[in-house]
Scaffold this active site. Structure first.
Site, PDB file in Angstrom:
ATOM      1  N   LYS A   1      15.053 -10.259  -3.917  1.00  0.00           N
ATOM      2  CA  LYS A   1      15.528  -9.820  -2.599  1.00  0.00           C
ATOM      3  C   LYS A   1      14.475 -10.190  -1.567  1.00  0.00           C
ATOM      4  O   LYS A   1      13.398  -9.612  -1.525  1.00  0.00           O
ATOM      5  CB  LYS A   1      15.733  -8.300  -2.552  1.00  0.00           C
ATOM      6  CG  LYS A   1      16.413  -7.874  -1.262  1.00  0.00           C
ATOM      7  CD  LYS A   1      16.034  -6.505  -0.782  1.00  0.00           C
ATOM      8  CE  LYS A   1      14.887  -6.486   0.168  1.00  0.00           C
ATOM      9  NZ  LYS A   1      15.086  -7.153   1.462  1.00  0.00           N
TER      10      LYS A   1
ATOM     11  N   GLY B   1       5.387   0.184  -0.766  1.00  0.00           N
ATOM     12  CA  GLY B   1       4.754  -0.016  -2.075  1.00  0.00           C
ATOM     13  C   GLY B   1       4.571   1.301  -2.823  1.00  0.00           C
ATOM     14  O   GLY B   1       4.870   1.397  -4.014  1.00  0.00           O
TER      15      GLY B   1
ATOM     16  N   GLU C   1       1.401  -5.790  -4.037  1.00  0.00           N
ATOM     17  CA  GLU C   1       0.425  -6.374  -3.116  1.00  0.00           C
ATOM     18  C   GLU C   1       0.764  -5.823  -1.738  1.00  0.00           C
ATOM     19  O   GLU C   1       1.875  -6.025  -1.243  1.00  0.00           O
ATOM     20  CB  GLU C   1       0.502  -7.904  -3.119  1.00  0.00           C
ATOM     21  CG  GLU C   1      -0.030  -8.542  -4.383  1.00  0.00           C
ATOM     22  CD  GLU C   1      -1.499  -8.261  -4.649  1.00  0.00           C
ATOM     23  OE1 GLU C   1      -2.228  -7.863  -3.716  1.00  0.00           O
ATOM     24  OE2 GLU C   1      -1.922  -8.413  -5.807  1.00  0.00           O
TER      25      GLU C   1
ATOM     26  N   CYS D   1      -1.836 -10.546   5.442  1.00  0.00           N
ATOM     27  CA  CYS D   1      -2.461  -9.389   4.795  1.00  0.00           C
ATOM     28  C   CYS D   1      -3.970  -9.614   4.662  1.00  0.00           C
ATOM     29  O   CYS D   1      -4.738  -8.670   4.552  1.00  0.00           O
ATOM     30  CB  CYS D   1      -1.837  -9.148   3.437  1.00  0.00           C
ATOM     31  SG  CYS D   1      -1.745 -10.646   2.460  1.00  0.00           S
TER      32      CYS D   1
ATOM     33  N   GLU E   1      -3.688  -0.743   9.462  1.00  0.00           N
ATOM     34  CA  GLU E   1      -3.336  -2.164   9.553  1.00  0.00           C
ATOM     35  C   GLU E   1      -2.440  -2.376  10.768  1.00  0.00           C
ATOM     36  O   GLU E   1      -1.404  -1.722  10.908  1.00  0.00           O
ATOM     37  CB  GLU E   1      -2.592  -2.588   8.283  1.00  0.00           C
ATOM     38  CG  GLU E   1      -2.304  -4.074   8.260  1.00  0.00           C
ATOM     39  CD  GLU E   1      -1.472  -4.499   7.051  1.00  0.00           C
ATOM     40  OE1 GLU E   1      -0.495  -3.801   6.729  1.00  0.00           O
ATOM     41  OE2 GLU E   1      -1.792  -5.525   6.441  1.00  0.00           O
TER      42      GLU E   1
HETATM   43  P1  NAP Z   1       7.921  -3.946   4.077  1.00  0.00           P
HETATM   44  O1  NAP Z   1       8.607  -3.374   5.243  1.00  0.00           O
HETATM   45  O2  NAP Z   1       7.292  -3.019   3.111  1.00  0.00           O
HETATM   46  O3  NAP Z   1       9.005  -4.861   3.337  1.00  0.00           O
HETATM   47  C1  NAP Z   1       8.683  -5.628   2.207  1.00  0.00           C
HETATM   48  C2  NAP Z   1       9.927  -5.816   1.383  1.00  0.00           C
HETATM   49  O4  NAP Z   1      10.317  -4.547   0.829  1.00  0.00           O
HETATM   50  C3  NAP Z   1      11.133  -6.300   2.196  1.00  0.00           C
HETATM   51  O5  NAP Z   1      11.896  -7.174   1.421  1.00  0.00           O
HETATM   52  C4  NAP Z   1      11.867  -5.013   2.462  1.00  0.00           C
HETATM   53  O6  NAP Z   1      13.225  -5.173   2.777  1.00  0.00           O
HETATM   54  C5  NAP Z   1      11.680  -4.299   1.136  1.00  0.00           C
HETATM   55  N1  NAP Z   1      11.921  -2.861   1.179  1.00  0.00           N
HETATM   56  C6  NAP Z   1      11.887  -2.036   2.259  1.00  0.00           C
HETATM   57  N2  NAP Z   1      12.188  -0.771   1.880  1.00  0.00           N
HETATM   58  C7  NAP Z   1      12.396  -0.808   0.541  1.00  0.00           C
HETATM   59  C8  NAP Z   1      12.743   0.179  -0.422  1.00  0.00           C
HETATM   60  N3  NAP Z   1      12.917   1.462  -0.100  1.00  0.00           N
HETATM   61  N4  NAP Z   1      12.877  -0.202  -1.716  1.00  0.00           N
HETATM   62  C9  NAP Z   1      12.702  -1.490  -2.078  1.00  0.00           C
HETATM   63  N5  NAP Z   1      12.395  -2.467  -1.192  1.00  0.00           N
HETATM   64  C10 NAP Z   1      12.241  -2.135   0.090  1.00  0.00           C
HETATM   65  O7  NAP Z   1       6.806  -4.999   4.520  1.00  0.00           O
HETATM   66  P2  NAP Z   1       6.948  -6.176   5.593  1.00  0.00           P
HETATM   67  O8  NAP Z   1       6.924  -5.564   6.943  1.00  0.00           O
HETATM   68  O9  NAP Z   1       8.077  -7.068   5.217  1.00  0.00           O
HETATM   69  O10 NAP Z   1       5.623  -7.006   5.330  1.00  0.00           O
HETATM   70  C11 NAP Z   1       4.413  -6.751   5.971  1.00  0.00           C
HETATM   71  C12 NAP Z   1       3.462  -6.052   5.018  1.00  0.00           C
HETATM   72  O11 NAP Z   1       3.283  -6.861   3.870  1.00  0.00           O
HETATM   73  C13 NAP Z   1       2.080  -5.866   5.606  1.00  0.00           C
HETATM   74  O12 NAP Z   1       1.622  -4.575   5.318  1.00  0.00           O
HETATM   75  C14 NAP Z   1       1.225  -6.891   4.864  1.00  0.00           C
HETATM   76  O13 NAP Z   1      -0.130  -6.581   4.764  1.00  0.00           O
HETATM   77  C15 NAP Z   1       1.895  -6.919   3.545  1.00  0.00           C
HETATM   78  N6  NAP Z   1       1.589  -8.161   2.832  1.00  0.00           N
HETATM   79  C16 NAP Z   1       0.730  -8.084   1.773  1.00  0.00           C
HETATM   80  C17 NAP Z   1       0.394  -9.228   1.073  1.00  0.00           C
HETATM   81  C18 NAP Z   1      -0.527  -9.140  -0.103  1.00  0.00           C
HETATM   82  O14 NAP Z   1      -0.463 -10.033  -0.946  1.00  0.00           O
HETATM   83  N7  NAP Z   1      -1.374  -8.128  -0.220  1.00  0.00           N
HETATM   84  C19 NAP Z   1       0.919 -10.461   1.447  1.00  0.00           C
HETATM   85  C20 NAP Z   1       1.770 -10.498   2.534  1.00  0.00           C
HETATM   86  C21 NAP Z   1       2.118  -9.327   3.211  1.00  0.00           C
HETATM   87  P3  NAP Z   1      13.672  -5.275   4.338  1.00  0.00           P
HETATM   88  O15 NAP Z   1      13.069  -6.534   4.827  1.00  0.00           O
HETATM   89  O16 NAP Z   1      15.140  -5.304   4.288  1.00  0.00           O
HETATM   90  O17 NAP Z   1      13.118  -4.071   5.018  1.00  0.00           O
END
Ligand code: NAP
Length: 478
Positions: A172, A230, A247, A281, A379
């Protein structure tokens, strides 16, 4: 308007519920419309994966190699077109979009090779006439949940090892960037990935993501995204005894010592803090600077920052593209206001109105900050960096490590002694010396410590830990 459907088994399936994919550089540009699924869509994908799993698990490594290698080659041959799509849907510059696309190609090719290099251990038993064999097997059906900020590289570095080690996949992608994942699905399909081995279900995290995480037949979840999501996923996986890999965020420090070469440190900090609109990130969000070089450093970084060209991601001259959407932009602007409230000196950071209507923001430098301010604890995930002045190396290390995160940490210095000490003392999964905190190789492990990561590392040969499970077999040959 082009309609894009989900890949379930061998079929492109519409679940209705089409959502537009909008270009953040120009919100009048609709890239395509994508069919979003629900829990029943996940159920269909699981059924397809369950049917495909036995044959893929037992397939010749040559077949897995050939599929992944062909995918890597196809992505590379279409790098300009896919890179353009990436920049159009996510907002990073065209050069970054094409670079990320090539990274996805390299990842597929690396894991094509790994498919052929699966080894086990044959050991003598402590008992006579018995042989002990330790082998690795796929974990089964894996659920992959990815964020919007690396819309092709992150799906690639989860899909490729999952398939190389014989798992079936349900992915997804992020709601904001379904386009690149859809292209990967098309390419896997064209390159002979057997039906059901790879399935794409687009949709909302709270609906499709939840259904993947809670499905009893999905054995493992690899997630990249925010800390809040997460933690929620980890709790569910713990309750369901599911293997999980997370991650998450970062608040990465870049230490600049008095002896740093500014011709190295300034570009490293500008790149690490502002490139990709700060939406990495691994971004250098805290610049921890020794007092003797502080003023000169701040002047040089703010000058370089203010000369960056902000604009449409597809314009060749653009160095910093737009923020990904209105929600992220408003959050960034709130942090700029918070920096002022917390008594930082704020350089830049304002909302920009350009010819095309998009989510543009000038990069921001917060000067005169302390590590206990909220702008240095949370962050931001935008083009914003803070400068924290410190007295010496020991204070720099203490400040660098004083965070709930631990993904990447950098130091700019010409002292071998301090570089070595920092490598040992930094509480982070990745350490950079005279390099930006962001920007990594694809054949070595990626990941962090503390609040940034949980579970086995991603990428390189270490990916085998998450995507396989170990079996110990005893054979009596007497
Ligand atoms: P996010 O809002 O947590 O979304 C990540 C993924 O999780 C999306 O596909 C999202 O779907 C899905 N999701 C949301 N709610 C969920 C739930 N209840 N159950 C299962 N899946 C769910 O994060 P983001 O805003 O897309 O990404 C930014 C974050 O990613 C930042 O904090 C960044 O630091 C982190 N990041 C970390 C790394 C690393 O390797 N450490 C790399 C890149 C990014 P939707 O899009 O439909 O909400």
């Amino acid at each position: 308007m082009t309609k894009h459907d989900n890949l379930i088994g061998a079929e492109w399936v519409s679940f209705g519920n089409y959502q537009d994919n909008i270009n953040p550089s120009d919100i009048s540009d609709v890239i395509g419309t994508y069919s979003y699924g629900d829990a029943s869509s996940v159920e269909a994908a699981v059924e397809a994966a369950k049917s495909a799993f036995p044959a893929w698990r037992d397939a010749s490594p040559q077949l897995r190699h050939d599929v992944l290698d062909a995918v890597g080659n196809t992505i590379a041959s279409r790098k300009d077109e896919i890179g353009r799509l990436l920049s159009r849907e996510e907002g990073k510059t065209l050069a970054e979009g094409i670079g990320e696309t090539m990274r996805a190609s390299q990842v597929f090719k690396f894991f094509a090779g790994e498919a052929l290099r699966q080894v086990g251990d044959l050991q003598a038993s402590v008992r006579p006439d018995i042989e002990v064999e330790v082998t690795r097997e796929p974990v089964g059906i894996v659920g992959l949940i990815t964020p919007w900020n690396f819309p092709i590289a992150i799906p690639a570095w989860k899909i490729a090892p999952a398939l190389a080690y014989g798992n079936c996949v349900i992915i997804k992608p992020a709601d904001l960037t379904p386009g690149c994942a859809h292209v990967i699905a098309e390419i896997l399909h064209e390159c002979g990935c057997p039906p059901g081995v790879f399935n794409l279900v687009m949709g909302r995290g709270s609906v499709v993501g939840e259904a993947i995480v809670t499905h009893p037949d999905i054995s493992a979840i690899s997630f990249t995204g925010s800390v809040a999501t997460g933690h929620r996923i980890a709790e569910t996986c713990g309750r369901l005894r599911k293997k999980v890999q997370l991650e998450m965020g970062g608040k990465n420090p870049m230490v600049v010592l008095n002896d740093a070469d500014l011709s190295v440190a300034v570009p490293a900090c500008v790149n690490g803090t502002f490139f990709s609109t700060g939406q990495r990130c691994t971004a250098s969000s805290r610049l921890v600077v020794e007092a003797g070089i502080h003023d000169e450093f701040v002047e040089a970084v703010s000058k370089a920052m203010q000369s960056l060209k902000i604009g449409d991601a597809l314009d060749q001259a653009t160095q910093i593209g737009p923020v990904v959407d209105a929600t992220q932009l408003n959050s960034n602007l709130d942090y700029v206001d918070l920096a002022k409230t917390e008594a930082a000196e704020v350089i830049g950071g304002e909302r920009l109105e350009l010819a095309a209507k998009g989510f543009y923001q000038a990069p921001a430098l917060f000067v005169g900050t302390s590590n206990d301010m909220r702008i240095n604890r949370e962050e931001i995930f935008g083009p914003c960096g803070s400068v924290i002045k410190v007295a010496d190396f020991d204070e720099a290390v203490a400040v660098a490590n004083d965070t709930e995160f631990g993904l990447s940490a950098g130091i700019c210095t010409q002292s071998l002694k301090h570089a070595r000490a920092f490598k040992r003392q930094a509480a982070a999964g990745m350490v950079m010396v005279n390099l930006p905190t962001a920007g990594v190789d694809y054949h070595v492990p990626f990941g962090g410590r503390k609040g940034s990561s949980f579970g086995a590392r991603e990428q390189g040969r270490y990916a085998v830990e998450f995507y396989t499970t170990v079996k110990t077999s005893y054979v009596f040959a007497g």
